[in-house]
Design a protein around this motif. Structure first.
Motif, PDB file in Angstrom:
ATOM      1  N   VAL A 132     -26.952  25.143  -8.113  1.00 25.66           N
ATOM      2  CA  VAL A 132     -25.814  25.682  -7.265  1.00 25.66           C
ATOM      3  C   VAL A 132     -26.024  26.968  -6.741  1.00 25.66           C
ATOM      4  CG1 VAL A 132     -23.652  25.940  -7.137  1.00 25.66           C
ATOM      5  CG2 VAL A 132     -24.138  23.878  -8.116  1.00 25.66           C
ATOM      6  N   CYS A 133     -26.678  27.749  -7.555  1.00 20.03           N
ATOM      7  CA  CYS A 133     -26.958  29.224  -7.013  1.00 20.03           C
ATOM      8  C   CYS A 133     -28.072  29.372  -5.925  1.00 20.03           C
ATOM      9  CB  CYS A 133     -27.479  30.030  -8.261  1.00 20.03           C
ATOM     10  SG  CYS A 133     -27.698  31.666  -8.044  1.00 20.03           S
ATOM     11  N   LYS A 134     -29.071  28.629  -5.990  1.00 23.07           N
ATOM     12  CA  LYS A 134     -30.090  28.381  -5.337  1.00 23.07           C
ATOM     13  C   LYS A 134     -29.318  27.795  -3.728  1.00 23.07           C
ATOM     14  CE  LYS A 134     -34.185  26.621  -6.268  1.00 23.07           C
ATOM     15  NZ  LYS A 134     -35.082  27.550  -5.832  1.00 23.07           N
ATOM     16  N   LEU A 135     -28.600  26.713  -3.714  1.00 24.13           N
ATOM     17  CA  LEU A 135     -27.999  26.118  -2.835  1.00 24.13           C
ATOM     18  C   LEU A 135     -27.119  27.225  -2.207  1.00 24.13           C
ATOM     19  CD1 LEU A 135     -27.117  22.651  -4.002  1.00 24.13           C
ATOM     20  CD2 LEU A 135     -28.822  23.116  -2.159  1.00 24.13           C
ATOM     21  N   PHE A 136     -26.570  28.060  -2.803  1.00 24.58           N
ATOM     22  CA  PHE A 136     -25.607  29.027  -1.979  1.00 24.58           C
ATOM     23  C   PHE A 136     -26.515  29.978  -1.465  1.00 24.58           C
ATOM     24  CE2 PHE A 136     -21.740  28.675  -5.457  1.00 24.58           C
ATOM     25  CZ  PHE A 136     -21.462  27.455  -4.752  1.00 24.58           C
ATOM     26  N   HIS A 137     -27.615  30.354  -2.080  1.00 22.20           N
ATOM     27  CA  HIS A 137     -28.497  31.368  -1.359  1.00 22.20           C
ATOM     28  C   HIS A 137     -29.158  30.727  -0.200  1.00 22.20           C
ATOM     29  CE1 HIS A 137     -28.430  34.656  -4.089  1.00 22.20           C
ATOM     30  NE2 HIS A 137     -28.518  34.042  -5.269  1.00 22.20           N
ATOM     31  N   ILE A 138     -29.601  29.494  -0.167  1.00 21.47           N
ATOM     32  CA  ILE A 138     -29.971  28.781   1.088  1.00 21.47           C
ATOM     33  C   ILE A 138     -29.095  28.580   2.218  1.00 21.47           C
ATOM     34  CG2 ILE A 138     -31.023  26.840   1.871  1.00 21.47           C
ATOM     35  CD1 ILE A 138     -32.201  26.335  -1.091  1.00 21.47           C
ATOM     36  N   VAL A 139     -28.078  28.177   1.799  1.00 24.35           N
ATOM     37  CA  VAL A 139     -26.980  27.779   2.910  1.00 24.35           C
ATOM     38  C   VAL A 139     -25.866  28.989   3.160  1.00 24.35           C
ATOM     39  CG1 VAL A 139     -25.045  26.121   3.685  1.00 24.35           C
ATOM     40  CG2 VAL A 139     -26.961  25.471   2.207  1.00 24.35           C
ATOM     41  N   MET A 140     -25.727  29.922   2.302  1.00 25.76           N
ATOM     42  CA  MET A 140     -24.921  30.958   2.651  1.00 25.76           C
ATOM     43  C   MET A 140     -23.357  30.493   3.064  1.00 25.76           C
ATOM     44  SD  MET A 140     -26.436  33.671   1.232  1.00 25.76           S
ATOM     45  CE  MET A 140     -25.749  34.931   2.076  1.00 25.76           C
ATOM     46  N   PRO A 141     -22.644  29.865   2.308  1.00 26.29           N
ATOM     47  CA  PRO A 141     -21.659  29.109   2.951  1.00 26.29           C
ATOM     48  C   PRO A 141     -20.430  30.007   2.754  1.00 26.29           C
ATOM     49  CG  PRO A 141     -21.902  28.164   0.530  1.00 26.29           C
ATOM     50  CD  PRO A 141     -23.165  29.159   0.894  1.00 26.29           C
ATOM     51  N   MET A 166     -20.494  36.617  -6.141  1.00 23.01           N
ATOM     52  CA  MET A 166     -20.970  35.843  -5.074  1.00 23.01           C
ATOM     53  C   MET A 166     -19.450  35.708  -3.858  1.00 23.01           C
ATOM     54  SD  MET A 166     -22.796  32.697  -6.675  1.00 23.01           S
ATOM     55  CE  MET A 166     -24.425  33.029  -7.691  1.00 23.01           C
ATOM     56  N   ASP A 167     -19.756  35.960  -2.717  1.00 24.86           N
ATOM     57  CA  ASP A 167     -18.638  36.128  -1.553  1.00 24.86           C
ATOM     58  C   ASP A 167     -18.570  34.329  -1.090  1.00 24.86           C
ATOM     59  OD1 ASP A 167     -16.771  37.012   0.024  1.00 24.86           O
ATOM     60  OD2 ASP A 167     -18.187  37.628   1.504  1.00 24.86           O
ATOM     61  N   ILE A 168     -18.088  33.740  -1.835  1.00 23.12           N
ATOM     62  CA  ILE A 168     -17.772  32.341  -1.582  1.00 23.12           C
ATOM     63  C   ILE A 168     -16.606  31.834  -1.991  1.00 23.12           C
ATOM     64  CG2 ILE A 168     -18.694  29.805  -1.928  1.00 23.12           C
ATOM     65  CD1 ILE A 168     -21.375  31.274  -2.359  1.00 23.12           C
ATOM     66  N   GLN A 169     -15.759  31.058  -1.383  1.00 17.69           N
ATOM     67  CA  GLN A 169     -14.456  30.457  -1.827  1.00 17.69           C
ATOM     68  C   GLN A 169     -14.867  29.060  -2.481  1.00 17.69           C
ATOM     69  OE1 GLN A 169     -11.622  29.887   0.988  1.00 17.69           O
ATOM     70  NE2 GLN A 169     -10.395  28.778  -0.259  1.00 17.69           N
ATOM     71  N   ILE A 170     -14.491  28.826  -3.715  1.00 23.14           N
ATOM     72  CA  ILE A 170     -14.736  27.519  -4.249  1.00 23.14           C
ATOM     73  C   ILE A 170     -13.615  26.806  -4.320  1.00 23.14           C
ATOM     74  CG2 ILE A 170     -15.418  26.141  -6.434  1.00 23.14           C
ATOM     75  CD1 ILE A 170     -17.492  28.153  -5.282  1.00 23.14           C
ATOM     76  N   VAL A 171     -13.673  25.647  -3.505  1.00 20.56           N
ATOM     77  CA  VAL A 171     -12.388  24.837  -3.339  1.00 20.56           C
ATOM     78  C   VAL A 171     -12.663  23.392  -4.308  1.00 20.56           C
ATOM     79  CG1 VAL A 171     -11.169  23.380  -1.618  1.00 20.56           C
ATOM     80  CG2 VAL A 171     -12.562  25.472  -0.967  1.00 20.56           C
TER      81      VAL A 171
END
Length: 281
Positions: A132-141, A166-171
């Motif tokens: 998931v960390c890798k996906l966050f870095h790849i997609v930057m959602p 991480m500047d990502i909102q988890i829904v």
């Protein structure tokens, strides 16, 4: 809708969307998509300008003798569902695209990942957090969407995002169930007809515990005993765990108070299934 297995192509597309000022939602999945996944994609499409769905059976979250080789896969059906739900891009990499031969960097968490599923699957959440960390870095959602059926996973991801800034909102999105109550899962396909009927004991136990709490019962042992007794009455069922914990810290509770997660994992034959409910009390 487009599909790619290459990290560079995802980043190129994301960079263009960012240039246009568009928001991006990510739905991480292991494929073999069902209505539960569709509900995540639907919500992501409603709340973002563009949606990326990752479709990747992540090898490092499977333990020894688990079902990596037999985990169901159907990319053609996945493409159809994603298109209908409004996804813009499917990221469908091969394992070698995500993990170099000498890959040796992992995201490891303590405490939140150690109980429930982490007790019997000790390397599972290390694999989940890493991918998931890798996906966050790849997609930057801007936002990432996860189902409540995997409630501990949701708590683990939220803690990772908080701890690593991480500047990502988890829904988190509600559990989607079959008409008879069984929580939708890709692993339901493993069940034969007799096991499929037996598997209803999971949702029956969840509804039993939920009903007791709605009626005012707060003693964890009373609630969990009622749930366990119900499950143990099914000959094909073998309990892995039935526990009540704080929904965010995943620490055991003796009394239902605060935001409470009551979760269970049960083997029906050889198939391990999970279910849960969360209640504010």
């Amino acid at each position: 809708m487009e599909i790619t297995g290459k990290i560079d192509e995802v980043r190129k597309q994301v960079k263009e969307w960012r240039r246009q000022g568009l928001s991006i939602g990510l739905v991480p999945t292991m494929g073999y998509l069902h209505e539960g996944h569709k509900s995540l994609i639907d919500r992501a499409a409603a709340e973002n300008d563009r949606v990326v769905v990752s479709d990747f059976v992540n090898p490092i979250q499977f333990g020894v003798n688990e079902d990596l080789a037999t985990y169901p896969r159907d990319i053609e059906a996945d493409k159809k569902l994603c298109s209908q739900a409004g996804a813009d891009l499917i990221f469908h990499p091969q394992p070698e695209e995500m993990y170099a031969p000498d890959f040796s960097t992992y995201v490891e968490m303590q405490k939140v990942s150690e109980r429930l599923c982490g007790k019997t699957r000790p390397t599972h959440f290390r694999g989940v957090c890493t991918v998931v960390c890798k996906l966050f870095h790849i997609v930057m959602p801007d936002r990432a969407y996860f189902g409540q059926k995997d409630a501990q996973q949701l708590a683990v991801i939220r803690r990772m995002v908080r701890d690593l800034d991480m500047d990502i909102q988890i829904v988190g999105c509600p559990i989607i169930r079959e008409e008879d109550g069984l929580a939708k899962s890709s692993r339901n396909t493993y069940l034969n007809s007799e096991e499929r009927k037996a598997a209803l004991v999971l949702s029956k136990a969840v509804f039993c515990g939920e009903d007791l709490m709605k009626k005012g019962e707060r003693d964890a042992n009373t609630i969990l005993t009622a749930m366990r007794n119900l499950i143990e009455g099914e000959p094909l069922a073998k309990i892995d765990y039935v526990e009540m914990v704080d929904a965010d810290r995943i620490e055991p509770l003796t009394k239902a108070e605060g935001r409470v997660l009551t979760a269970l994992a049960v083997y029906i034959g050889n198939t391990r299934l999970i279910d849960n409910f969360i209640m504010e009390v």
